[in-house]
Design an enzyme around this catalytic site. Structure first.
Site, mmCIF file in Angstrom:
data_model
loop_
_atom_site.group_PDB
_atom_site.id
_atom_site.type_symbol
_atom_site.label_atom_id
_atom_site.label_comp_id
_atom_site.label_asym_id
_atom_site.label_seq_id
_atom_site.Cartn_x
_atom_site.Cartn_y
_atom_site.Cartn_z
ATOM 1 N N LYS A 1 0.806 -1.205 0.000
ATOM 2 C CA LYS A 1 0.000 0.000 0.000
ATOM 3 C C LYS A 1 0.847 1.267 0.000
ATOM 4 O O LYS A 1 0.616 2.183 -0.793
ATOM 5 C CB LYS A 1 -0.879 -0.018 1.253
ATOM 6 C CG LYS A 1 -1.701 1.192 1.455
ATOM 7 C CD LYS A 1 -2.262 1.207 2.852
ATOM 8 C CE LYS A 1 -1.147 1.487 3.848
ATOM 9 N NZ LYS A 1 -1.650 1.757 5.200
ATOM 10 N N THR A 2 1.831 1.293 0.883
ATOM 11 C CA THR A 2 2.657 2.488 0.984
ATOM 12 C C THR A 2 3.405 2.723 -0.320
ATOM 13 O O THR A 2 3.543 3.846 -0.788
ATOM 14 C CB THR A 2 3.670 2.348 2.132
ATOM 15 O OG1 THR A 2 2.969 1.875 3.279
ATOM 16 C CG2 THR A 2 4.307 3.661 2.445
ATOM 17 N N ASP B 1 -4.605 8.274 3.341
ATOM 18 C CA ASP B 1 -4.173 6.948 3.774
ATOM 19 C C ASP B 1 -5.012 6.524 4.977
ATOM 20 O O ASP B 1 -5.577 7.375 5.659
ATOM 21 C CB ASP B 1 -2.691 7.029 4.156
ATOM 22 C CG ASP B 1 -2.078 5.656 4.323
ATOM 23 O OD1 ASP B 1 -2.747 4.667 3.964
ATOM 24 O OD2 ASP B 1 -0.936 5.572 4.804
ATOM 25 N N GLU B 2 -5.077 5.231 5.235
ATOM 26 C CA GLU B 2 -5.818 4.701 6.393
ATOM 27 C C GLU B 2 -7.235 5.283 6.443
ATOM 28 O O GLU B 2 -7.704 5.725 7.488
ATOM 29 C CB GLU B 2 -5.090 5.018 7.710
ATOM 30 C CG GLU B 2 -3.627 4.628 7.734
ATOM 31 C CD GLU B 2 -3.388 3.150 7.928
ATOM 32 O OE1 GLU B 2 -4.364 2.366 7.817
ATOM 33 O OE2 GLU B 2 -2.237 2.764 8.146
ATOM 34 N N GLN C 1 -8.500 -3.529 8.956
ATOM 35 C CA GLN C 1 -7.524 -2.933 9.864
ATOM 36 C C GLN C 1 -8.052 -1.680 10.544
ATOM 37 O O GLN C 1 -7.283 -0.847 11.016
ATOM 38 C CB GLN C 1 -6.235 -2.613 9.116
ATOM 39 C CG GLN C 1 -5.515 -3.843 8.629
ATOM 40 C CD GLN C 1 -4.167 -3.500 8.019
ATOM 41 O OE1 GLN C 1 -3.264 -3.036 8.685
ATOM 42 N NE2 GLN C 1 -4.055 -3.740 6.721
ATOM 43 N N ARG D 1 1.710 -7.984 11.102
ATOM 44 C CA ARG D 1 2.961 -7.225 11.182
ATOM 45 C C ARG D 1 4.152 -8.142 10.909
ATOM 46 O O ARG D 1 5.238 -7.687 10.614
ATOM 47 C CB ARG D 1 3.161 -6.595 12.573
ATOM 48 C CG ARG D 1 2.196 -5.510 12.998
ATOM 49 C CD ARG D 1 1.926 -4.503 11.956
ATOM 50 N NE ARG D 1 0.751 -4.851 11.182
ATOM 51 C CZ ARG D 1 0.473 -4.352 9.993
ATOM 52 N NH1 ARG D 1 1.279 -3.491 9.444
ATOM 53 N NH2 ARG D 1 -0.601 -4.729 9.339
#
Length: 784
Positions: free
Chosen positions: A34-35, A226-227, A257, A617
């Site tokens: 994503k980043t 984002d998010e 998330q 993670r």
DNA sequence: CTGTCCTCACTTTTT
DNA sequence: GTGAGGACAG
């Protein structure tokens, strides 16, 4: 101008990057790059001629913003990237609000109240209204106010809603609306905004002043968020308004998330996005590049238990990898010891550096036992979050002086320092001042500055307050002339703060003194740093330094220290990060899931998403630990294993064998002949179990099956090979020999050193590069 | 008004 | 076990 970096993307990622016009939603599964997509998208915009000033990129944390900026700098040459508007919602709109403050009746140097300030103000108000703070618990009151603001309900609107008032009455807090009203007024009078105000007032600004809205619509022609799953209504509306003209809006999120509903985040924002923009393009990033199959499948098997979620299939092409290890301890301290041992073993056997390892927990308080065990083991660590630098008392004290100097109306700052260090202005005097201020409708500062006029105090106490006012005014003279550092140092000295801290010679006292010096150091650094972007304020005065201080969370001052440390943090803080090895500790009912989440399905599902975040993670090694008893609020409490453990497909777990007498608790017992992180089960169980996950996984697309390509070093080996690893073999090892390591694959011995029993070999592996291995732990096979 | 001792609440998570 | 805040004596 080359966009060659686009070739690094998979087809869907590439589409998500290249569709820059019109509304776009990217549903990005955990670890799906994503980043990378976000950064490349911005880089692509810049390369196709979009002006950096026209791009607004909103992130959730400062850390995320910083990292993304760095990454963009790496791809885009020149300083153009510095001019991007990139930051958290709060920091970006604080900046805009400072610019437009007068429109709202605020000075541009308004203070930002943090949660402590807000609570303290609420306590003061409760006292004045003679309400019992046992019933009106400040944190609950603040929560309620915060919720109202996040849904754009002002105090006046709150008081106008019959149902809301009825709700409060039912809850036994009929005056809550009035507290909100008083709080709102007091903040305004103090020229202060709390965190929620930064968003609330931005909404007010954009609604009330169409010309300002138009200005920022023109400015921010490309908006990225984002998010997105963690945005609340207030943030949603800001974005919607700003994007309304050009509609070049790109939101990235993962409903699985979403872990901030407790703070007003609204999953509906992501679910409703389609309705807002009918010609929306949706891209789903479902391939996970981060984790092993085992970890991805574990995460999937957990999240499957949630009812509310978007359809999405996260899969990976990565190797199956190690099974997930469970650790069961009898006490929290033992749990910490096991984790420390586990880390020790990972470093030994897998040659992982400390920085590849993270310990994640549900609550900050769990860090203590972990810290102790790591210290005992001599493992260096770094705690993220927790009591951040800026939340320490001594730091807040100095900052309060600075705040008061910049904005004397700042009531919380004034209350904090008017009698610290003690200068004979006690509780009674302060109360008289507050009463007088209320009577005259003035701020506390106006009341004491106009002592002669408002006469809150007489005689000696009045004189002490006048002296205080004189001192603060003298500080103010430095604002325009002195550098931030000179003024802050002057304040620290003349206020008596440094002297006060210097008296205390206890270790804590010394540390406090050092902390203040460190803050002053930080200010000096600020003075010597040039502004990053063209439109950043160039002066290095104290008020510029103070602007964003309240929005900073963790102090990344420690960057200079040894970076090779194990990371400790809450799962919330770990969002967006990844580590080769992750330990999730405290897997117990009433802790994770939290006791407070057990009331409703929604809250439990949020806890589950949190667990999902924790699992995802990890790249290679995941360990989950629990304790049967735990020290909680000074008492030993018994706890059951977390229900979440049962939700993981058991075939993915390395379950301690029951017949083994507590042996599994002891990591170190026989690790010399058996890598500490290797499954212990007999070879037959290992075989069946390692084969199972692939067959079991119902959602794995066919292409996800790894064909029999080259031997991957991470694939668990056939345990039968073990018999060929004879210790004698290792003693014959010589420089230049070709060897095979169970995990690193084939390699060549470059060097051997150390004494017998502690022999250390430097080996170059074809697939993973050079490693140093202790021969007694490394199971090497010599190739002849 | 100041300082000390004692009680009590505390453990979600963050901008 | 800890830190903040209240009660009380000086």
């Amino acid at each position: 101008m080359s966009d060659s970096f686009l070739n690094e993307l998979n087809p869907i990622q590439r589409q998500a990057v290249e569709n820059t016009k019109g509304p776009v939603m990217i549903i990005a599964g955990a670890g799906s790059g994503k980043t990378r997509v976000l950064t490349y998208r911005i880089a692509h915009l810049l390369n196709s001629g979009v002006d950096a000033f026209n791009i607004l990129s909103l992130t959730f944390t400062n850390k995320a913003a910083r990292e993304m900026k760095e990454r963009i700098h790496k791809i885009v040459k020149g300083s153009e990237a510095s001019n991007l508007w990139m930051g958290t919602f709060h920091s970006v709109f604080a900046r805009i609000l400072r610019f437009e403050a007068e429109k709202l009746g605020y000075p541009s140097n308004f203070t930002i109240y943090d949660t402590d300030d807000s609570k303290s103000l609420i306590k003061t108000i409760l006292g004045e209204m003679q309400l019992d703070d046992k019933i009106y618990k400040p944190s609950l009151v603040l929560n309620r106010i915060s919720n109202a603001k996040n849904n754009l309900i002002s105090a006046a609107q709150y008081l106008a809603q019959a149902e809301v008032l009825e709700e409060d009455r039912q809850a036994g807090k009929p005056k809550l609306g009035l507290v909100y009203e008083a709080y709102e007024k007091r903040c305004f009078k103090a020229s202060a905004m709390d965190f929620d105000d930064l968003l609330f007032k931005t909404n007010v600004l954009l609604k009330k002043y169409p010309e300002i809205l138009y200005k920022y619509q023109q400015k921010f022609r490309y908006i990225l968020v984002d998010e997105y799953q963690d945005t609340n209504f207030s943030q949603y509306l800001i974005v919607k308004k700003l994007a309304a003209m050009y509609q070049n809006i790109c939101v990235v999120g993962d409903d699985a998330q979403s872990i901030y509903a407790f703070r007003g985040a609204n999953i509906q924002n992501i679910l409703n996005f389609e309705k807002d923009y009918p010609e929306l393009k949706v891209f789903k990033l479902e391939q996970n590049y981060r984790s092993t199959k085992t970890i991805v499948q574990a995460a999937n098997s957990v999240i499957r238990n949630n009812k509310e979620q978007l359809k999405k299939v996260v899969w990976t092409d990565n190797v199956v990898g190690e099974r997930i290890r469970l650790l069961k301890a009898s006490t929290d301290n033992e749990e910490a010891t096991l984790v420390a041992n586990g880390i020790f073993d990972l470093r030994m056997n897998m040659q992982l550096p400390n920085s590849d390892i993270a310990i994640l927990y549900r609550t900050n308080s769990q860090s203590r036992s972990m810290e102790e065990s790591l210290r005992k083991r001599g493992i260096p660590y770094r705690i993220y979050g927790g009591l951040s630098f800026y939340k320490r008392k001594e730091i807040k004290d100095l900052l309060a002086y600075c705040r008061l100097t910049i904005n004397p109306n700042d009531e919380e700052a004034l209350k904090r320092v008017i009698n610290y260090p003690a200068r004979g202005i006690g509780k009674t005097s302060l109360e008289k001042i507050i009463v007088a201020a209320g009577q005259h409708g003035k701020s506390l500062w106006d009341t004491i500055e106009g002592m002669a006029l408002y006469r809150p105090l007489n005689g000696a106490s009045a004189q002490k307050v006048i002296d205080f006012v004189t001192m603060i005014k003298s500080f103010q003279h430095g604002l325009k002339t002195a550098s931030a550092y000179d003024l802050a140092m002057h304040i620290a000295r003349s206020s008596g703060l440094l002297k006060e801290l210097g008296i205390d010679k206890t270790p804590e006292g010394i540390s406090k003194h050092e902390n203040v010096l460190e803050l002053l150091n930080g200010i000096q650094e600020f003075v010597h740093t040039l502004p990053e972007s063209d439109d950043e304020v160039a002066e290095r005065t104290l008020d510029v330094f103070m602007q964003d201080i309240a929005l900073l969370t963790d102090a990344d001052e420690n960057e200079k220290e040894d970076p090779n440390r194990v990371s400790l943090m809450t799962i919330h803080a770990a969002k967006g990060l990844e580590y080769p090895a992750v330990f999730v500790v405290g897997m117990e009912e009433n802790l994770f899931p939290s006791q407070l989440s057990l009331n409703s399905r929604e809250e439990l599902e949020e806890e589950r998403r949190l667990f999902y975040v924790a699992i995802t993670r990890a790249e290679k090694y995941l360990t989950l630990s629990s304790a049967t008893t735990r020290f909680r609020w000074g008492q030993v409490t018994h706890s059951e294993p977390s229900r979440f453990l049962e939700e993981i497909d058991p075939s993915l777990l390395d379950i301690p064998v029951a017949s083994e007498p507590k042996g599994f608790l002891d990591f170190s017992s026989d690790r010399s002949d058996f890598g500490g992180f290797t499954p212990r089960n007999t070879s037959s169980t290992l075989k069946t179990k390692s084969a199972k996950p692939q067959e079991l996984n119902p959602i794995q697309p066919l292409k996800g099956f790894t064909p029999l390509k080259k031997i991957n070093p991470d694939t668990p080996q056939n345990p039968n090979i073990k018999s060929t690893f004879i210790a004698d073999d290792v003693s014959k090892l010589q420089t230049g020999m070709e060897v095979v390591h169970e995990r690193f694959g084939p390699g060549k011995v470059i060097n051997i050193e150390g004494r017998t029993g502690e022999l250390k070999a430097t080996i170059f592996f074809q697939e993973v590069g050079q490693k140093q291995l202790l021969l007694k732990f490394a199971r090497l096979k010599i190739n002849e």
